[in-house]
Design a protein around this motif. Structure first.
Motif, short mmCIF file in Angstrom:
data_model
loop_
_atom_site.label_atom_id
_atom_site.label_comp_id
_atom_site.label_asym_id
_atom_site.label_seq_id
_atom_site.Cartn_x
_atom_site.Cartn_y
_atom_site.Cartn_z
N TYR A 89 38.75 -44.01 7.39
CA TYR A 89 38.21 -42.56 7.11
C TYR A 89 36.92 -42.23 7.89
N GLY A 92 37.35 -41.48 11.16
CA GLY A 92 37.74 -39.92 11.11
C GLY A 92 37.07 -38.90 10.92
N TYR A 93 36.01 -39.10 9.69
CA TYR A 93 34.83 -38.12 9.58
C TYR A 93 33.81 -37.89 10.56
N ALA A 250 42.11 -43.22 9.87
CA ALA A 250 41.05 -42.52 10.78
C ALA A 250 41.81 -41.25 11.13
N SER A 251 43.13 -41.58 11.52
CA SER A 251 44.05 -40.42 11.81
C SER A 251 44.45 -39.50 10.70
N ALA A 253 42.22 -39.04 8.06
CA ALA A 253 41.14 -38.08 7.64
C ALA A 253 41.16 -36.99 8.71
N VAL A 254 41.39 -37.38 9.85
CA VAL A 254 41.31 -36.29 11.10
C VAL A 254 42.37 -35.01 10.64
N SER A 284 31.43 -38.62 3.29
CA SER A 284 32.07 -39.67 3.85
C SER A 284 31.80 -41.04 3.28
N LEU A 424 48.36 -32.96 15.08
CA LEU A 424 47.32 -33.98 15.58
C LEU A 424 47.57 -33.87 17.00
N THR A 428 44.83 -32.45 19.73
CA THR A 428 44.36 -33.51 20.72
C THR A 428 44.61 -32.98 22.29
N GLU A 472 50.65 -45.44 9.90
CA GLU A 472 50.38 -45.19 11.28
C GLU A 472 51.51 -44.39 12.23
#
Length: 494
Positions: A89, A92-93, A250-251, A253-254, A284, A424, A428, A472
């Motif tokens: 996270y 991601g943040y 990470a993804s 969180a995004v 975060s 996403l 992106t 994932e």
């Protein structure tokens, strides 16, 4: 058995009193914050929210009832593997604060999906907004289901009230205190609800420590030496593999914060970009600490049950409420009840507001209407989405009854992997390239991407020598969407 969930120390009358008092406080906050409010207050809180207030309230909104119940319960099978995702996270943040927030503030967006119209065109914009509505409806329904389940078993079941009726009551309560000022009220009610959420966890840990007559150092040692405290997993074919969990975190969180109108709507109520970035930075860090506390709470629940010889429910989502209601005493039962209601409603009320905002702005062009028209539109859409949540929650209850072994947090992130993936990929591609695309074909790509991701996930063990995707799959979904947009490139620059 559902009966193991019934609180011994709390009568339905006491539960009703606690719930009534809690919502009276929320209504009081709503009455104060809605003075002089208009449609812009509903959408943006007039961009006057203190960043530290937003940051604190977002803790409760991010954790929700799913974390409150499912994360501690899932420690039985997953140990502390979830913490690998929590570490992700942070990455991601960082992306949200450094990349997405500057974009949203520069474009002065009310709905973040309006960016897709500026970047690609009409159909991309509507597709992105549609996937948010779908994703957030599913997510909010998962969370509200937990709150409705607690109210049903702790209160309404004893009075012969059906679950669908409990669900309607839960949604109506949210509607009452959010329909006037929307996000302006949410920013303030979230602070109260985050406090109750954290209080319930801290009180539960303290009472178990006292009952076992342990010091805090002994408690920490028992958790550390238990079979539940393993954090890092390095088996590449395991769904718990560190890098799979980290980058999935990470993804997630995004997409579930940075590309989510619900969470970003709170950030966009800050007075400036600098304040919003401070909010994300401190939020975060605190979120990582709080998640570790909930994982420790989960390990302690199982250690406590073993020490006391308590037979726990087979469904892990019921472990925490079962112990809180039946073995921690009256005070802990009240704290747990307030905690689960606060945890769930802190995310569900803002979700209902965000769904209303997105539909009004993205599909009904409310920002281009006169004030009186906007107000009528907001109220009607608010009611419609309240009804939609009721229907989805009741359907989820039927699925849960048919598959009692399922884990809510796993279901939530699995659903997110398929519904947030196109978002996403869209954002992106839009931010990493300057290429225009054939806009009218974008919806087809965004439908095909989740389908292909599902097929890939279904046969991954056969096709990739035993490798299985975990959360994932969200990244894979985004990559497929990205490649699909690249195939739709016109060769012209935007």
């Amino acid at each position: 058995m559902m009966t193991v969930f019934t609180p011994k120390s709390m009568t339905p009358e006491l539960v009703f009193t606690v719930v009534l008092a809690y919502f009276l406080v929320l209504l009081l906050i709503s009455a104060v914050t809605s003075r002089g409010s208009n449609s812009q207050s509903f959408f943006t809180a007039d961009k006057q929210s203190p960043w530290y207030l937003v940051a604190y309230g977002m803790i409760g909104a991010s954790l929700s009832g799913v974390t409150f119940i499912s994360v501690p319960g899932a420690v039985l099978s997953n140990q502390f593997a979830y913490f690998q995702m929590v570490l992700g996270y942070l990455l991601g943040y960082l992306i949200i604060g450094a990349v997405l927030l500057p974009l949203y503030y520069r474009l002065q967006l009310v709905s973040i999906y309006a960016y897709l119209e500026q970047r690609f065109g009409f159909w991309s914009y509507k597709t992105g907004a549609f996937y948010f509505l779908l994703s957030r409806t599913i997510g909010a329904s998962f969370r509200l289901f937990l709150a409705a389940m607690v109210l049903q078993l702790g209160l309404f079941e004893a009075w012969g009230v059906a679950f669908w009726q409990t669900t309607i009551i839960s949604i109506v309560l949210i509607w009452i205190y959010t329909y006037r000022a929307g996000i302006k009220t949410i920013v303030w009610t979230d602070t109260l609800q985050t406090t109750f959420l954290l209080l319930a966890a801290v009180v539960s840990i303290y009472l178990m420590k006292e009952d076992l007559q342990w010091s805090y150092s002994t408690l920490a040692q028992k958790i550390d030496k238990s079979s539940f405290s393993k954090i890092f997993f390095w088996e590449t074919n395991s769904p718990k593999y560190f890098f799979k969990q980290f980058f999935a975190g990470a993804s997630i969180a995004v997409v579930m914060t940075g590309l989510d109108q619900d969470m970003m709507q709170k950030n966009l109520t800050c007075r400036s970009l600098k304040d919003a970035q401070k909010n994300v930075f401190w939020f975060s860090i605190v979120l990582v600490i709080v998640n570790f506390i909930f994982l420790s709470l989960g390990a302690l629940l199982y250690v406590y049950a073993a020490e006391k010889g308590i037979q726990l429910p087979t469904q892990t989502d019921k472990v925490f409420p079962f112990l809180a209601f039946n073995h921690f005493g009256l005070f802990a039962g009240v704290c747990f009840l307030l905690g689960i209601i606060a945890a769930t409603y802190s995310s569900a009320d803002s979700a209902l507001t965000a769904l209303t905002t997105s539909f009004c702005v993205d599909f009904l062009d409310a920002d281009k209407k006169e004030e009186a028209t906007r107000q009528r539109m907001i109220r009607r859409v608010h009611i419609v989405f309240s009804g939609v949540l009721v229907v989805v929650i009741v359907l989820f209850k039927a699925i849960q009854d048919a598959h009692p072994e399922s884990n809510v947090i796993g279901s939530l992130f699995t659903a997110a992997g398929y519904t947030y993936g196109p978002l996403l990929g869209l954002f992106t591609f839009g931010m990493l390239t300057k290429t225009a695309v054939k806009d009218r074909w974008v919806p087809l790509v965004c439908v095909a991407s989740p389908v292909l991701s599902y097929v890939l996930n279904l046969y991954s063990a056969t096709w990739f020598n035993g490798f299985k995707f975990g959360f994932e799959i969200l990244i894979v979904n985004g990559i497929i969407t990205f490649l699909g947009l690249w195939l739709l490139s016109t060769g012209k620059s935007e």
